[in-house]
Design a protein around this motif. Structure first.
Motif, PDB file in Angstrom:
ATOM      1  N   LEU A   1     -23.882  26.186  25.269  1.00  0.00           N
ATOM      2  CA  LEU A   1     -23.956  24.803  24.797  1.00  0.00           C
ATOM      3  C   LEU A   1     -24.432  23.860  25.903  1.00  0.00           C
ATOM      4  CD1 LEU A   1     -20.667  24.625  22.686  1.00  0.00           C
ATOM      5  CD2 LEU A   1     -22.991  25.169  21.918  1.00  0.00           C
ATOM      6  N   GLU A   2     -24.924  24.425  26.978  1.00  0.00           N
ATOM      7  CA  GLU A   2     -25.338  23.611  28.121  1.00  0.00           C
ATOM      8  C   GLU A   2     -26.414  22.595  27.746  1.00  0.00           C
ATOM      9  OE1 GLU A   2     -27.103  24.230  32.667  1.00  0.00           O
ATOM     10  OE2 GLU A   2     -26.393  25.953  31.514  1.00  0.00           O
ATOM     11  N   SER A   3     -27.312  22.970  26.848  1.00  0.00           N
ATOM     12  CA  SER A   3     -28.374  22.050  26.435  1.00  0.00           C
ATOM     13  C   SER A   3     -28.035  21.347  25.127  1.00  0.00           C
ATOM     14  CB  SER A   3     -29.713  22.787  26.318  1.00  0.00           C
ATOM     15  OG  SER A   3     -29.637  23.789  25.318  1.00  0.00           O
ATOM     16  N   ASN A   4     -26.745  21.174  24.860  1.00  0.00           N
ATOM     17  CA  ASN A   4     -26.285  20.433  23.690  1.00  0.00           C
ATOM     18  C   ASN A   4     -25.451  19.264  24.202  1.00  0.00           C
ATOM     19  OD1 ASN A   4     -25.108  19.493  21.299  1.00  0.00           O
ATOM     20  ND2 ASN A   4     -24.972  21.538  20.415  1.00  0.00           N
ATOM     21  N   THR A   5     -26.091  18.120  24.385  1.00  0.00           N
ATOM     22  CA  THR A   5     -25.422  16.898  24.837  1.00  0.00           C
ATOM     23  C   THR A   5     -25.912  15.739  23.975  1.00  0.00           C
ATOM     24  OG1 THR A   5     -27.095  16.118  26.416  1.00  0.00           O
ATOM     25  CG2 THR A   5     -25.538  17.801  27.210  1.00  0.00           C
ATOM     26  N   THR A   6     -25.260  14.611  24.108  1.00  0.00           N
ATOM     27  CA  THR A   6     -25.685  13.412  23.381  1.00  0.00           C
ATOM     28  C   THR A   6     -27.157  13.121  23.629  1.00  0.00           C
ATOM     29  OG1 THR A   6     -23.456  12.505  23.551  1.00  0.00           O
ATOM     30  CG2 THR A   6     -25.235  10.946  23.085  1.00  0.00           C
ATOM     31  N   TRP A   7     -27.579  13.285  24.866  1.00  0.00           N
ATOM     32  CA  TRP A   7     -28.940  12.877  25.222  1.00  0.00           C
ATOM     33  C   TRP A   7     -29.971  13.896  24.766  1.00  0.00           C
ATOM     34  CZ3 TRP A   7     -28.274   8.201  25.258  1.00  0.00           C
ATOM     35  CH2 TRP A   7     -27.044   7.676  25.690  1.00  0.00           C
ATOM     36  N   HIS A   8     -29.567  15.165  24.646  1.00  0.00           N
ATOM     37  CA  HIS A   8     -30.441  16.132  23.988  1.00  0.00           C
ATOM     38  C   HIS A   8     -30.606  15.761  22.509  1.00  0.00           C
ATOM     39  CE1 HIS A   8     -29.422  18.718  27.511  1.00  0.00           C
ATOM     40  NE2 HIS A   8     -30.631  19.196  27.293  1.00  0.00           N
ATOM     41  N   LEU A   9     -29.506  15.354  21.867  1.00  0.00           N
ATOM     42  CA  LEU A   9     -29.591  15.002  20.448  1.00  0.00           C
ATOM     43  C   LEU A   9     -30.406  13.733  20.226  1.00  0.00           C
ATOM     44  CD1 LEU A   9     -25.971  15.785  19.155  1.00  0.00           C
ATOM     45  CD2 LEU A   9     -27.946  17.300  19.381  1.00  0.00           C
ATOM     46  N   VAL A  10     -30.268  12.754  21.125  1.00  0.00           N
ATOM     47  CA  VAL A  10     -31.086  11.538  21.031  1.00  0.00           C
ATOM     48  C   VAL A  10     -32.566  11.910  21.109  1.00  0.00           C
ATOM     49  CG1 VAL A  10     -31.747   9.439  22.282  1.00  0.00           C
ATOM     50  CG2 VAL A  10     -29.329   9.916  21.824  1.00  0.00           C
TER      51      VAL A  10
END
Length: 326
Positions: free
Chosen positions: A93-102
């Motif tokens: 989940l390292e590349s699953n953050t708020t800013w990845h989703l934005v």
């Protein structure tokens, strides 16, 4: 403003199926599932689901007039129909953050050839909607926000450690039962250890406890079928893994970031809807946003909890989307 006790409540539009859908490559090996329904020439709107990790449902489409809107939904990274799926313990989940989703929202907007759109988000989706709007205000024509959650430390503590526990002591006892007593001083971290366990039985047991605790508190009145759904193995594991990941990092946000950046979106027409008896995202958070952003229309809905389909909440949401369609 308070909801009148005597009014004809709006409810869902009829069921509708997508006319287009697909998987969009968003990098780092991730593909997000997206779909579009309604009027291809209508006003574009994007619906941001909750969780994180909840995924979209058919009823999410029904909060918009299908004759007026080009309705876009997508499953956020690693949940729903997006790939790879967080049910697999080997999926990072390292590349699953708020800013990845934005960034994913922007990539989807560009992929669909949309200039700007109404952004609609509830629960975790309200935090994501605020984050996206503050990063890309020129792309947001209006905001509809429900069950406000900004992942401030006290909000996470209230629901996952102590606060909601005082309202649902029986369900809370089930929630903490999978954690030894000497590890209960930080439940978010204790669950993180078990959700990452190499023992599949321990992972599933922890995931069900986490997910069903939330399901119990979602609604004003008990919904056993909802709690049962949140306990389904694949759903529970992905939901708990992703949600715990975000709670551990407070949504990858500074404590007051979304409030402090309200000036970036103050000019955007907005409606905020909050249930008076919301235990998951307590009304104090919505009230803080209302005080920081008095220009946004605010509704505290009496006789309602957290769920978007509770009658008074759904009424205000559809009332808002109808008005913005005009």
């Amino acid at each position: 403003m308070r909801q009148s006790l005597v009014m004809e409540l709006r409810t869902f539009y009829p069921p509708i199926e997508p006319y287009d859908s697909g998987l969009l490559d968003v990098g780092e090996g991730n593909q997000i599932y997206w779909e579009v329904c309604g009027n291809p020439d209508g006003k574009p709107a994007v619906m941001l689901h909750g969780g994180p990790g909840g995924g979209c449902t058919p009823d999410h489409r029904r909060q918009f007039d299908p004759q007026a809107y080009r309705i876009v939904l997508f499953d956020q990274r690693n949940c729903g129909r997006s790939t790879p799926h967080a049910v697999d313990p080997n999926v990072s989940l390292e590349s699953n953050t708020t800013w990845h989703l934005v960034a994913d929202i922007e990539r989807l907007r560009e992929h669909l050839g949309i200039d700007d759109w109404l952004v609609f988000g509830g629960s975790w989706g309200s935090a994501l909607a605020l984050s996206y709007a503050q990063a890309h205000p020129e792309r947001v024509g209006a905001l509809v926000l429900r069950g406000i959650f900004m992942l401030r430390p006290f909000e996470v503590y209230w629901f996952y450690q102590e606060g909601a526990s005082l309202m649902f002591p029986d369900a809370y006892e089930e929630y903490v039962s999978v954690i030894p007593e000497d590890e209960r001083d930080d439940l978010v971290e204790a669950f993180a250890v078990r959700l990452a366990s190499s023992d599949p039985e321990e992972r599933v047991r922890a995931a069900r406890a986490w997910s069903q605790w939330e399901a119990t508190a979602l609604t004003l009145r008990p919904r056993p079928e909802l709690v049962e759904h949140f306990g389904e193995t694949d759903y529970a594991v992905a939901f708990a893994r992703i949600e715990n990941h975000y709670m551990r990092h407070h949504g990858f946000l500074e404590p007051e970031q979304l409030l402090e950046n309200v000036d970036r979106i103050r000019h955007i027409p907005a409606v905020i809807v909050q249930g008076r008896y919301d235990v998951c995202t307590p009304p104090a958070t919505a009230w803080d946003l209302h005080r920081a952003w008095p220009e946004a229309e605010f509704h505290m809905v009496e006789d309602a909890g957290h769920a978007y389909d509770e009658p008074g909440i759904l009424h205000r949401l559809i009332e808002a989307t109808d008005r913005f369609a005009r």
